[in-house]
Design a protein around this motif. Structure first.
Motif: not given
Length: 268
Positions: A111-125
């Motif tokens: 779940r922490c990895i999924s949350g990290m991907f959400v944050f990183l994808t937002y920054i990349l977007g």
């Protein structure tokens, strides 16, 4: 289980939304990086041939373009790996949700990895929104040159002296003001617009801008998918915790009932 049922089960575990987003992301990044790299090379050639014939005048611009081309290599490599990782994460979360009632359990680390991907994808977007806006700048500059050449060829240009129609690239800050000649007028400008380098670079910049826009859409798509998957994993974890508590309570109730029956039998 037959072959058909097995295939249906395998197809049911494919994260189609993540697969579509990955294909769109790969396509957008490939268009942006490939077309942008070739267009930058053509831009340098046009400047050296027609607007800045002294190497020292555009030396800094050449270094910046070379640096941008190296950055393009890094972007292509990074997003190739990142897209594969997000697709794998989609497979993981899809399996976790579909096997919610089985022995499979999501972990806190997942779940922490999924949350990290959400944050990183937002920054990349957000970053790719800036890249999309930046990629529209050369399209605007080349469009101005193309429209100026089109005006010279129109019937209205016959009423004026075409030598008075010029394009000065120095005003855009591409090359310094002391660069020679710095501008192109009249038939010289028309010859530039008729070259294959100008035509190719102009259309490649348009395709690169479209690729950046497609990448932004893909990242937004990934962001929605990752947010939904993270919520599903959280619900799955809570459901497993509830089931564990329920099983423990039922077991304790059964133990109490059995002990009460034993005590009753011993008393009688």
């Amino acid at each position: 289980m037959g072959c058909f049922e097995c295939c249906i089960k395998c197809l049911g575990g494919v994260p189609y939304a993540s697969l579509v987003a990955t294909i769109l992301c790969f396509s957008g990044v490939a268009l942006f990086c490939g077309c942008g790299h070739v267009a930058l090379t053509g831009t340098v050639s046009i400047l050296e041939s027609h607007f800045s014939k002294v190497a020292s005048d555009h030396a800094m611009l050449t270094d910046v373009i070379q640096l941008m081309q190296y950055v393009i290599y890094g972007i292509a490599s990074f997003f190739f790996l990142y897209g594969i990782i997000l697709l794998a994460e989609g497979f993981y979360t899809t399996s976790a949700v579909k096997e919610l009632h089985s022995e499979f359990k999501t972990t806190l680390c997942g779940r922490c990895i999924s949350g990290m991907f959400v944050f990183l994808t937002y920054i990349l977007g957000v970053a790719w929104l800036g890249v999309f806006g930046f990629s529209a700048v050369p399209v605007f500059l080349f469009y101005n040159m193309w429209s100026t050449c089109a005006n010279m060829k129109s019937s209205m240009s016959n009423l004026t002296d075409i030598d008075s129609i010029c394009v000065d690239v120095r005003q855009y800050g591409i090359i310094p003001w002391n660069a020679t000649p710095g501008k192109a007028c009249g038939s010289t400008l028309g010859d530039i617009c008729n070259t294959s380098e100008f035509y190719l670079s102009y259309h490649l910049y348009i395709v690169a801008c479209a690729g950046a826009g497609a990448t932004v859409i893909a990242l937004i798509h990934f962001l929605m998918i990752l947010s939904a998957n993270w919520a599903y994993l959280k619900d799955a974890s809570q459901m497993h915790a509830y089931q564990d508590i329920k099983m423990k309570e039922e077991q304790e109730l059964q133990d109490i009932t059995s002990r009460s029956k034993e005590c009753l039998h011993s008393y009688t």
